[in-house]
Motif scaffolding. Structure first.
Motif, PDB file in Angstrom:
ATOM      1  N   VAL A   1      21.577   3.463   3.750  1.00  0.00           N
ATOM      2  CA  VAL A   1      20.623   2.570   4.157  1.00  0.00           C
ATOM      3  C   VAL A   1      19.923   2.115   2.991  1.00  0.00           C
ATOM      4  O   VAL A   1      19.656   2.903   2.337  1.00  0.00           O
ATOM      5  N   HIS A   2      20.237   0.522   3.121  1.00  0.00           N
ATOM      6  CA  HIS A   2      19.272   0.156   1.416  1.00  0.00           C
ATOM      7  C   HIS A   2      17.972  -0.641   1.998  1.00  0.00           C
ATOM      8  O   HIS A   2      17.864  -0.861   2.670  1.00  0.00           O
ATOM      9  N   VAL A   3      17.005   0.698   1.763  1.00  0.00           N
ATOM     10  CA  VAL A   3      15.909   0.212   1.752  1.00  0.00           C
ATOM     11  C   VAL A   3      15.064  -0.809   2.104  1.00  0.00           C
ATOM     12  O   VAL A   3      14.379  -1.763   3.053  1.00  0.00           O
ATOM     13  N   THR A   4      15.537  -1.787   1.116  1.00  0.00           N
ATOM     14  CA  THR A   4      15.184  -3.282   0.355  1.00  0.00           C
ATOM     15  C   THR A   4      15.292  -4.195   1.112  1.00  0.00           C
ATOM     16  O   THR A   4      14.589  -4.810   2.017  1.00  0.00           O
ATOM     17  N   CYS A   5      16.895  -4.000   1.821  1.00  0.00           N
ATOM     18  CA  CYS A   5      16.996  -5.034   2.950  1.00  0.00           C
ATOM     19  C   CYS A   5      17.452  -4.723   4.292  1.00  0.00           C
ATOM     20  O   CYS A   5      17.953  -5.438   5.165  1.00  0.00           O
ATOM     21  N   GLY A   6      17.040  -2.998   4.574  1.00  0.00           N
ATOM     22  CA  GLY A   6      16.867  -2.310   6.034  1.00  0.00           C
ATOM     23  C   GLY A   6      18.285  -2.578   6.779  1.00  0.00           C
ATOM     24  O   GLY A   6      18.783  -2.366   8.048  1.00  0.00           O
ATOM     25  N   GLU A   7      19.475  -3.146   5.627  1.00  0.00           N
ATOM     26  CA  GLU A   7      21.078  -2.700   5.995  1.00  0.00           C
ATOM     27  C   GLU A   7      21.901  -1.321   5.930  1.00  0.00           C
ATOM     28  O   GLU A   7      21.475  -0.871   4.754  1.00  0.00           O
ATOM     29  N   PHE A   8      21.773  -1.032   7.418  1.00  0.00           N
ATOM     30  CA  PHE A   8      22.919   0.516   7.338  1.00  0.00           C
ATOM     31  C   PHE A   8      24.075   0.226   6.048  1.00  0.00           C
ATOM     32  O   PHE A   8      24.771  -1.192   6.400  1.00  0.00           O
ATOM     33  N   PHE A   9      25.640   0.998   5.992  1.00  0.00           N
ATOM     34  CA  PHE A   9      26.667   0.466   5.756  1.00  0.00           C
ATOM     35  C   PHE A   9      27.200   1.742   5.252  1.00  0.00           C
ATOM     36  O   PHE A   9      26.754   2.851   5.379  1.00  0.00           O
ATOM     37  N   LEU A  10      28.990   1.828   4.902  1.00  0.00           N
ATOM     38  CA  LEU A  10      29.236   3.199   4.418  1.00  0.00           C
ATOM     39  C   LEU A  10      29.722   3.146   3.328  1.00  0.00           C
ATOM     40  O   LEU A  10      29.573   2.400   2.579  1.00  0.00           O
ATOM     41  N   MET A  11      29.426   4.480   2.761  1.00  0.00           N
ATOM     42  CA  MET A  11      29.721   5.159   1.563  1.00  0.00           C
ATOM     43  C   MET A  11      30.923   5.844   1.357  1.00  0.00           C
ATOM     44  O   MET A  11      30.271   6.797   1.855  1.00  0.00           O
ATOM     45  N   THR A  12      31.930   6.239   0.497  1.00  0.00           N
ATOM     46  CA  THR A  12      32.786   7.414   0.835  1.00  0.00           C
ATOM     47  C   THR A  12      31.911   7.279  -1.049  1.00  0.00           C
ATOM     48  O   THR A  12      32.599   6.509  -1.971  1.00  0.00           O
ATOM     49  N   ARG A  13      31.465   8.787  -1.129  1.00  0.00           N
ATOM     50  CA  ARG A  13      31.802   9.528  -2.425  1.00  0.00           C
ATOM     51  C   ARG A  13      32.101  10.841  -2.758  1.00  0.00           C
ATOM     52  O   ARG A  13      31.522  11.343  -1.420  1.00  0.00           O
ATOM     53  N   ASP A  14      32.079  10.943  -3.711  1.00  0.00           N
ATOM     54  CA  ASP A  14      32.310  12.746  -4.077  1.00  0.00           C
ATOM     55  C   ASP A  14      30.932  13.670  -4.174  1.00  0.00           C
ATOM     56  O   ASP A  14      30.240  13.698  -5.167  1.00  0.00           O
TER      57      ASP A  14
END
Length: 88
Positions: free
Chosen positions: A58-71
């Protein structure tokens, strides 16, 4: 510091983001029939794989949840995308 890219706001400092969950983790159903042990497992235990992992952030500044692929070893982010049905 690391820079993450919000799919809604663009690149931002990592301090603006919080890990929310493993992507694809199934919520136990029906809730009223789920044992305390199963709820604890769902809420507090993650697979925590070494290497590529798909996660919900979640990006707390805009409140949007999203998917992240990371190592999880190198911390390199290979993809960010809105949750299905959001954004794009």
């Amino acid at each position: 510091m690391q820079v993450f890219t919000c799919p809604f706001c663009g690149p931002r400092d990592e301090t603006e983001f919080h890990f929310a969950a493993e992507a694809g983790k199934e919520r136990p159903q029906p809730a009223e029939e789920t044992s305390d042990a199963d709820w604890a497992d769902y809420l507090y235990f993650n697979d925590a794989p070494r290497g590529p992992a798909r996660e919900v952030w979640v990006h707390v500044t805009c409140g949007e949840f999203f998917l992240m692929t990371r190592d999880t070893v190198t911390r390199a982010v290979s993809e960010v995308a809105p949750l299905p049905g959001r954004g794009e």
